[in-house]
Design a protein around this motif. Structure first.
Motif, PDB file in Angstrom:
ATOM      1  N   ARG A  85      -3.229   8.351   2.988  1.00  0.00           N
ATOM      2  CA  ARG A  85      -4.561   7.818   3.294  1.00  0.00           C
ATOM      3  C   ARG A  85      -5.630   8.679   2.631  1.00  0.00           C
ATOM      4  N   ALA A  86      -5.402   9.996   2.635  1.00  0.00           N
ATOM      5  CA  ALA A  86      -6.392  10.904   2.036  1.00  0.00           C
ATOM      6  C   ALA A  86      -6.466  10.716   0.527  1.00  0.00           C
ATOM      7  N   LYS A  87      -5.483  10.002  -0.050  1.00  0.00           N
ATOM      8  CA  LYS A  87      -5.541   9.746  -1.478  1.00  0.00           C
ATOM      9  C   LYS A  87      -6.443   8.559  -1.790  1.00  0.00           C
ATOM     10  N   GLY A  88      -6.887   7.861  -0.757  1.00  0.00           N
ATOM     11  CA  GLY A  88      -7.796   6.743  -0.981  1.00  0.00           C
ATOM     12  C   GLY A  88      -7.101   5.461  -1.386  1.00  0.00           C
TER      13      GLY A  88
ATOM     14  N   ARG B  15      -0.636  10.205   6.412  1.00  0.00           N
ATOM     15  CA  ARG B  15      -2.028  10.659   6.442  1.00  0.00           C
ATOM     16  C   ARG B  15      -2.436  11.212   5.076  1.00  0.00           C
ATOM     17  N   VAL B  16      -1.498  11.888   4.436  1.00  0.00           N
ATOM     18  CA  VAL B  16      -1.785  12.382   3.088  1.00  0.00           C
ATOM     19  C   VAL B  16      -2.056  11.199   2.160  1.00  0.00           C
TER      20      VAL B  16
END
Lengths: 330, 338
Positions: free
Chosen positions: A233-236, A230-231
């Motif tokens: 993913r949060a990095k784009g 998820r982290v």
């Protein structure tokens, strides 16, 4: 500091090699007795083929091969020769066992690597895809096929592949490693061998492919539920990068272990595949040696195979350190 | 709410989120808040009140099976394309950074941490390899990690929780985002490290004017770091006020309950309880109760509380969704003052 254990691989290596030697020795002794328990010996088999199976002739052959001595004396001779890396002589082929085996080894290793590559790469691609679309149509299709491949005996798959692709479609040769009448050289020879290898490599790969697909899928699903995904993913970053870089790198660790333990299985599978496809490798040699009661040759193959498995497992463990930074040698 | 700035940086309006295919399972029931540049808004509430879902909505990272069913999410006046992963990717980390709860689990165990910070830079900024490397080192230095060269090469299992959270913050800051969403950033850390991390975020905010949305259940943390506080309960915002105002003059019975539910040695010395808990439990997200969702647990609930959800009212700076705000005031006057 635990870093020191990372920088002291020699102790680890020495220990593992010692254990490996013990394992090979045990395998040699156990196999020796197993083969002695089997009915018949080389003398009987040869005499039977020669058609002159008089008891005198057989006794003469036995004396010539040392088969008339007590079993323990034979074991002693065998181990003494083993200690000097002398695997003996095959009376049946009239050749040193080592020469016989190493002549056949490249063919087996080639077939093994090809099927291993198919199984691992296919397992990763299909396993990742199945995990990415978990419980949706692509996953269900992949999992069904994997189950079928897992449940079908390899020799039967081999025969069906020959039937479909060689007999019906005529795309691939039915057996052998080269087209003996073509006398290909250079590049044409390579292509010829590759062409012959397609069916046996697939046959041998399918079972393991099925295992690896399931293993990678399960591993990926495990990893994908972890926080760092998820982290990520949060990095784009892109979903494929998350799959193949972040998740897969963690999910291949169990795959590596299983592949390591399967290498012995690939060798065992070679007996079946090489026999079905008349592939001139060690597996075929083993099969022939079995029928000819050439127990000395058979034993040599078994000892060398166990050495091979021990060594590859060691290499896999070393690879583990490279691929997983949290693993340290002890 | 945004008196100074007519257009807030991040504006969430009437956000509704529900379980996909089950519109009755409403996780968020109309949440509204806004944050300006350089400001810290804290979202507080107990587990399951929807505060994490709110922050994941803003990132477009709602878990599978949960979807936005209404409302709007605007960054600098533009609606966030939260269902379009391709467009959202360009916003994540680049314009909205996120700091997560569990630093130990937030980093990939098989890559050195420097690489993981560099990945964000590589994704969103066109820098040369050496420039990206230099930026990683300066970020690690900026978040107060000693010896950035060594830290950058370390694998996550070699670093402490506090160090890892600093790395995660460096990752969130890497592309100079306008907003940082910090979801329980200190819950997994030691108390002393908690204070360091919050001081770090505050300092970074002063340096970069980044807006911070601090999601937490730790009121102590809120008191020291937030400019404004939004209190959530059962998928709704029940009260929002400047931090000092909220602590000194809570209006919603739930807010007061939360404040009371912090240990108070003074109160105990005066013969009261160390901790006043709120009786009952949070309503289920599928509970169709028509009125105020806190009413069943509220000591001041009356008949009208059960009828319809209370609207948000009050002056711009201090809004409360309650039919009987500060209802205890009347009681306190009749009883002996505290």
């Amino acid at each position: 500091m635990s870093t020191s254990s990372r920088s002291r691989p020699w102790i680890f290596l020495g220990k593992r090699l010692a254990y490996g030697l013990l394992a090979i020795l045990a395998i040699a002794v156990i196999n020796f007795f197993l083969l002695k328990m089997a009915p018949g010996d080389a003398a009987e088999a040869m005499a039977g083929e020669a058609g002159t199976a008089t008891p005198e002739y057989i006794a003469e052959l036995r004396a010539q091969f040392g088969l008339d001595q007590p079993v323990l004396v034979q074991l002693g001779h065998f181990l003494a020769r083993l200690a000097t890396f002398d695997l003996g002589y095959s009376f049946r082929y009239g050749e040193d066992n080592v020469t016989l085996i190493f002549d056949r080894l490249p063919a087996t290793l080639m077939l093994m690597s090809a099927s291993l590559l198919v199984a691992v790469i296919g397992g990763i691609i299909f396993g990742v895809t199945a995990a990415r679309y978990a419980n949706r149509a692509p996953d269900q299709a992949i999992s069904l096929v994997a189950l079928l491949l897992y449940a079908t005996p390899p020799y039967w798959i081999g025969l069906i592949l020959i039937l479909v692709f060689s007999v019906w479609l005529g795309w691939t040769p039915t057996s052998g490693m080269v087209d003996v009448l073509a006398f290909n050289t250079g590049w044409a020879h390579v292509v010829d061998v590759a062409h012959h290898m397609i069916l046996p490599a697939l046959t041998q790969a399918f079972f393991y492919l099925a295992i690896y697909i399931r293993l990678v899928r399960a591993g990926m699903l495990d990893v994908l539920s972890l926080d760092f995904v998820r982290v990520a993913r949060a990095k784009g970053i892109s979903e494929s990068r998350i799959m193949y870089r972040h998740a897969l790198r963690n999910a291949v660790l169990p795959l590596l272990t299983v592949v390591g333990t399967n290498l012995g299985g690939f060798l065992g599978g070679a007996v079946l595949t090489e026999t079905v496809f008349s592939w001139p490798g060690v597996g075929r040699l083993m099969f022939d040696a079995m029928f000819a009661r050439d127990l000395n040759l058979l034993l040599s193959i078994l000892v060398l195979s166990s050495a091979f498995v021990v060594l590859t497992n060691l290499v896999v463990d070393l690879l583990y350190v490279v691929i997983n930074p949290t693993v340290e040698l002890k | 709410m945004a008196e100074a700035n007519p257009q807030p940086l991040l504006a969430v309006e009437n956000l509704e989120v529900a379980v996909a295919g089950h519109p009755e399972a409403r996780i968020l029931r109309g949440v509204t808040f806004a944050v300006n540049r350089g400001e810290t808004l804290a979202i507080v509430g107990e587990s399951g009140c929807g505060k994490s879902m709110t922050s994941l909505s803003v990132m477009g990272l709602l878990p599978a099976g949960v979807e936005k069913t209404g409302g709007s999410l605007r960054l600098d006046g533009t609606e966030l394309p939260i269902t379009d992963n391709r467009k959202m990717r360009k916003i994540r980390a680049a314009r909205i950074g996120m700091v997560f709860q569990e630093p130990m689990a937030a980093l990939n165990p098989v890559f050195p941490v420097g690489k993981q910070v560099a990945e964000v830079i590589g994704e969103h900024m066109s820098l040369s390899r050496s420039a990206a490397r230099a930026r990683v080192l300066s970020l690690l230095d900026q978040v107060g990690l000693p010896d950035p060269e060594r830290i950058a090469k370390s694998y996550p299992h070699r670093l402490s929780g506090g160090q890892l959270q600093r790395v995660v913050i460096a990752m969130a800051l890497a592309c100079d985002p306008e907003v940082i969403i910090a979801d329980e950033p200190t819950t997994a850390l030691d108390v002393t490290v908690q204070a360091q991390i919050m001081r770090l975020l505050k300092q970074l905010q002063i340096d970069t004017q980044v807006a911070i949305v601090l999601v937490t259940h730790n009121l102590g943390l809120v008191a020291h770091t937030a400019d404004r506080v939004a209190v959530m309960y059962g998928g709704r915002k029940v009260e929002e006020a400047p931090t000092r105002e909220l602590f000194l003059n809570p209006q919603h019975p739930y807010t007061r309950g939360l404040l009371d539910a912090t240990p108070h040695p003074d109160r105990q010395r005066r013969g009261g309880k160390l901790l006043n808990e709120i009786p009952g439990t949070v309503p289920s997200i599928t509970d169709p109760m028509p009125g105020c969702r806190f009413a069943p647990r509220c000591a001041f609930a009356q008949a009208d509380c059960q009828a319809a959800p209370p609207p948000e009212e009050g002056p711009a700076g201090h809004r409360v969704a309650c039919y009987h705000p500060a209802a205890w005031a009347a009681q306190d006057k009749t009883e002996a003052p505290q």
